[in-house]
Design an enzyme around this catalytic site. Sequence first.
Site, PDB file in Angstrom:
ATOM      1  N   ASP A 124       0.848  -1.185   0.000  1.00 26.10           N
ATOM      2  CA  ASP A 124       0.000   0.000   0.000  1.00 26.10           C
ATOM      3  C   ASP A 124       0.893   1.248   0.000  1.00 26.10           C
ATOM      4  OD1 ASP A 124      -2.794   1.063   0.447  1.00 26.10           O
ATOM      5  OD2 ASP A 124      -1.797   1.956   2.180  1.00 26.10           O
ATOM      6  N   GLU A 164       1.522   0.221  -4.923  1.00 22.91           N
ATOM      7  CA  GLU A 164       1.041   1.492  -5.434  1.00 22.91           C
ATOM      8  C   GLU A 164       2.227   2.443  -5.544  1.00 22.91           C
ATOM      9  OE1 GLU A 164      -3.382   2.312  -3.868  1.00 22.91           O
ATOM     10  OE2 GLU A 164      -1.906   2.277  -2.274  1.00 22.91           O
TER      11      GLU A 164
END
Length: 667
Positions: free
Chosen positions: A355, A384
């Site tokens: 993340d 990400e």
Amino acid sequence: MNTSSLLRWLRKWASCILLLPGAGAALAQVPDFGTYPVYEGSDLGLTYNSRQSVFRIWSPVAEAAELLLYKHDSEGLPFRTVPMIRDEQGTWVANMPGNWVGTYYCFRVRIGQQWRQPVPDPYAKAVGTNGRRAQVVDLRRTDPEGWAQDASPAFGQNKATDAILYELHIRDASIDGASGIKHKGKYLGLAEWGTRSPEGLSTGLQHIAELGVTHVHLLPFFDYNSVDEAAPAKAQYNWGYDPLNYNVPEGSYSSNPADGAVRIKELKQMVQAFHQHGLRVVMDVVYNHVADAGSSNFEQLVPGYYFRQRPDGSLSDATACGNETASERPMFRKFMIESLLHWVQEYHIDGFRFDLMGVHDIETMRQIAQRLRQVKPDIVLYGEGWTAGASPLPDSLRALKKNAHLLDGIAVFSDDLRDGLKGSVFEEKDRGFVSGKAGMEPSIQFGIVAGGQHPQLAYDKVNYSKAPYTSAPEQAVAYAECHDNHTLADKLKLSVPGATPEQLMRMQQLAQGLVLTSQGIPFLHAGTELLRSKKGVENSYKSPDSINRIHWSSKAASMGTVQWVQQLIALRKAHPAFRIADAGVLAKALQFDVMAPPGTVAYIVNGAMVGDSWRLLMVIANSGSQEIKYNLPPGDWQKALSMQATSGPGKGAATVAAHDLLVLYLQ
Ligand code: CA
């Protein structure tokens, strides 16, 4: 802040707002963390056997440290307080003879004559209800039967580009009344095989296995903060992006959160069931921030060290959650690496999704990839490549999308393809290629070549990136939707208001077709094959089950799309032409038709060049609302697949139905 960051920011802000008071509290002065000794051993936390338990924590700034032992997981005072002994490299040790299994424990340290709050240490491997106290557990006794023989199933040749990812929230998979699953919302619910909807169709694990995906990516299942594990009957829901205890499974997915051994065993049973049915398991990890910095175990043991600060001493906030961790500091880097190794070695996890990976520094991510591949060479890593705000660490040092080529085989999500397909996730009405927006072809082509260098690509016309950012296809994740933002079905419905349900379905199927034929690593949001809707809710991080659950009764009406996704997956698995691992080979083997009419993307792959059983493969995507005739190069073209029966090769030209993807081949 780029557009993707903005959205993350909004979501994170919403999910963290309750934690903001205190989280941004300024420190008087930033200590010189570079002077702190670094512990080189690998035995932080508890080292257990039946004859003794050895506890070691790192706190170079402490004047004293204590181990507190408890009978219960959340109530009562410690029945024993043990002074810890100062040891090497900033650590403190308590060596406890005897068998302490089942005992709960915390640590506290004294700094500046003040005792700080008792906390489980960051390395705790088992905790009781709501993660307030750690627990001594014999991990070998948490192994389900046959665990020693558990093996991760093969996927293709086990290259990252052979993976097909399916992103799922544990609770969503089974909580629906129509799931036919007994352990609803639990780890064990996803371990059930042979479950059926009222219409008699497979659900849960069997449904996923039948799709043919190779990896199930599960939203956070480390111990997170937001769901009260003491109130299982209460209506509550969260995605889980608010970490509490990184090395422990979340308790609300277990049948008994009070007993630390139970959640560990049940998670292993789930992983084992996945492996037995040909699926690997990817864990969504959130090392970029903690639920609440001030009360965190990191901050209670070593103030300031684990978080980045602004020059004025306040906590910086690239995550929009009130804090960001400092992966460049050696003891947090070490923590991340050892935590990830724990999940691989203890739980047999096969991959990680990071993340807000753009918060972490490149060097840490490179070391992570190297260490994990020593243990599991075919581990799949992606994240990400953005943040949700500004960070004090320079862009050039962070694991951002534009730096993907430096990341040593860690992929980044291609928001270029995602929004190229369906329109910006920030503008509800914006459309993309599949919903008829003009000029999106270069963004789709950019996704097809996995964000790499290709001689025919007009980079200046790509929606976001204006240059290649990958050096190999394994560095890009191809996707059209994920848990964030509107589901694809909702987005299409909102942005193409005049379309019929049939047309919307075709657009979704075209997007699925383009994702699953793109080079790189394809990624599906759970339920895309069921045209999953969240009733227009854009950020469902704490929405009720009625919004988030997979509606298994919708499967019967969506069987056409289910079968389409199955066919696409089977095609991809059978044909290496869609899974080219080398960017140089890809640039030569894949040729776009630069003369293709607007609204059409077409290309040929030289199968012979990449070991495919077909000499040439052709993909034609028609995003228009009218059938087209597409002129074919000479040859006896055969149809591999299309969604609509009317699509197929003819004499000199192929017919491609509205919103259809046609794949042809030459033997
Ligand atoms: Ca929890």
